[in-house]
Write an enzyme that holds these catalytic residues in place. Structure first.
Site, PDB file in Angstrom:
ATOM      1  N   ASN A   9       0.869  -1.179   0.000  1.00 11.81           N
ATOM      2  CA  ASN A   9       0.000   0.000   0.000  1.00 11.81           C
ATOM      3  C   ASN A   9       0.907   1.230   0.000  1.00 11.81           C
ATOM      4  O   ASN A   9       1.436   1.612   1.036  1.00 11.81           O
ATOM      5  CB  ASN A   9      -0.891  -0.035   1.250  1.00 11.81           C
ATOM      6  N   TRP A  10       1.073   1.812  -1.178  1.00 11.04           N
ATOM      7  CA  TRP A  10       2.014   2.938  -1.305  1.00 11.04           C
ATOM      8  C   TRP A  10       1.450   4.209  -0.678  1.00 11.04           C
ATOM      9  O   TRP A  10       2.171   5.184  -0.520  1.00 11.04           O
ATOM     10  CB  TRP A  10       2.341   3.185  -2.777  1.00 11.04           C
ATOM     11  N   LYS A  11       0.173   4.241  -0.390  1.00  9.79           N
ATOM     12  CA  LYS A  11      -0.473   5.455   0.135  1.00  9.79           C
ATOM     13  C   LYS A  11      -0.164   6.631  -0.800  1.00  9.79           C
ATOM     14  O   LYS A  11      -0.075   6.435  -2.000  1.00  9.79           O
ATOM     15  CB  LYS A  11      -0.050   5.701   1.590  1.00  9.79           C
ATOM     16  N   GLU A 100      -6.937   4.704   7.741  1.00 12.49           N
ATOM     17  CA  GLU A 100      -6.742   6.153   7.517  1.00 12.49           C
ATOM     18  C   GLU A 100      -8.010   6.770   6.924  1.00 12.49           C
ATOM     19  O   GLU A 100      -8.334   7.923   7.208  1.00 12.49           O
ATOM     20  CB  GLU A 100      -5.516   6.368   6.611  1.00 12.49           C
ATOM     21  N   GLY A 178       1.850   2.247  10.863  1.00 14.96           N
ATOM     22  CA  GLY A 178       2.805   3.344  10.736  1.00 14.96           C
ATOM     23  C   GLY A 178       3.439   3.758  12.051  1.00 14.96           C
ATOM     24  O   GLY A 178       4.087   4.798  12.131  1.00 14.96           O
ATOM     25  N   GLY A 238       2.651  -1.143   4.357  1.00 13.59           N
ATOM     26  CA  GLY A 238       2.727   0.286   4.066  1.00 13.59           C
ATOM     27  C   GLY A 238       4.171   0.716   3.874  1.00 13.59           C
ATOM     28  O   GLY A 238       4.771   0.534   2.813  1.00 13.59           O
ATOM     29  N   GLY A 239       4.770   1.285   4.926  1.00 17.36           N
ATOM     30  CA  GLY A 239       6.115   1.852   4.829  1.00 17.36           C
ATOM     31  C   GLY A 239       7.139   0.931   4.181  1.00 17.36           C
ATOM     32  O   GLY A 239       7.922   1.361   3.320  1.00 17.36           O
TER      33      GLY A 239
HETATM   34  P1  PGA Z   1       2.499   0.258   7.779  1.00 15.58           P
HETATM   35  O1  PGA Z   1       1.075   0.473   7.071  1.00 15.58           O
HETATM   36  O2  PGA Z   1       3.066  -1.044   7.228  1.00 15.58           O
HETATM   37  O3  PGA Z   1       3.330   1.447   7.367  1.00 15.58           O
HETATM   38  O4  PGA Z   1       2.257   0.181   9.237  1.00 15.58           O
HETATM   39  C1  PGA Z   1       0.211  -0.605   6.820  1.00 15.58           C
HETATM   40  C2  PGA Z   1      -1.047  -0.095   6.150  1.00 15.58           C
HETATM   41  O5  PGA Z   1      -1.440   1.035   6.429  1.00 15.58           O
HETATM   42  O6  PGA Z   1      -1.663  -0.793   5.328  1.00 15.58           O
END
Ligand code: PGA
Length: 259
Positions: A9-11, A100, A178, A238-239
């Site tokens: 998930n690159w956001k 989010e 995150g 995510g990250g």
């Molecule tokens: P994170 O995010 O790995 O940066 O904790 C996961 C996500 O939001 O899907």
């Protein structure tokens, strides 16, 4: 046997040039790591990059996913993108109800909205990655399993599941996203086993085929133990999905489970 899925998930990160580079690096990393079809890999870039990155992914086993959609097919919804539009880009997956979006962005999506979005995804032939998870306050109040039951049931209202392409679930404790503080493998397994049992009640035997991903501060260093849990079928990352080394490292941890 459920085939693990590792989805990045690159956001709202990276530009197009860096996105292309990252995809090339991931492809190379999967090749040298001997990852073929034992683990499914997907990337979910920002919506404007779906078309060009879909082109960049042609001929590769890496799947494309989107991060959100609007539940209507078309209409006066300025700035929104429908499931049908996403499907045209070649996307196979779409993240629905990410924490989010539930807790920090824009309209603060509720379970009814999440349900409409998940159904819209199915209507367009996309597989929703339905995100669920408790806040820290809910965990401390020992409400985690009740929250998961409620979110799962509400998210699937009016939905009939036939096979594993109809749904992916992502258990993402809000306090772990995150923050660098991941759920312990035991906490993840407890939540996943609970979700699978509830899914059995709601949908029957197909629950054994539906993949339940863990998400929240997954890194190569903690992925091995989390992925080994019997009801953890991959991760929503995510990250650590923004760097090829760490993302491919997590894919390798999933490979160790099935390879
Ligand atoms: P994170 O995010 O790995 O940066 O904790 C996961 C996500 O939001 O899907």
């Amino acid at each position: 046997m459920r085939r693990p899925l590792i989805a990045g998930n690159w956001k709202m990160n990276l530009d197009l040039a860096r996105g292309r580079e990252l995809i090339a690096e991931i492809r190379a990393g999967l090749d040298t790591g001997g990852v073929r079809d034992q683990v499914e890999v997907a990337v979910c870039p920002p919506a404007v990059y779906l078309f060009p990155l879909g082109e960049a992914l042609k001929g590769s086993p890496i799947r494309l996913g989107a991060q959100d959609l609007h539940h209507e097919t078309s209409g006066a919804f300025t700035g929104e993108v429908s499931a049908e539009m996403l499907a045209e880009t070649g996307a196979k997956y779409v993240i629905i109800g990410h924490s989010e979006r539930r807790h920090t962005i824009g309209h603060l999506e509720d379970d009814r909205m999440v349900n409409l979005k998940a159904r819209a995804a199915r209507r367009a032939g996309l597989t929703p990655i339905l995100c669920l998870g408790e806040t820290l306050g809910e965990r401390n109040a020992r409400q985690t399993l009740d929250v998961l039951t409620f979110q799962l049931t509400a998210g699937l209202v009016g939905t009939k599941l036939r096979d594993s392409s109809d749904l992916v679930i992502a258990y993402e404790p809000v306090w772990a996203i995150g923050t660098g503080q991941n759920a312990t493998p035991q906490q993840a397994q407890e939540a996943h086993a609970h979700l699978r049992a509830r899914l059995h009640t709601l949908a029957g035997i197909v629950a054994d085929d539906i993949r339940i991903l863990y998400g929240g501060s997954v890194k190569p260093e903690n992925a091995g133990e989390i992925m080994m849990q019997p009801d953890v079928d991959g991760g929503l990352i995510g990250g650590a999905s923004l760097k090829a080394d760490s993302f491919v490292g997590i894919v390798r941890a999933a490979l160790a489970k099935v390879g």
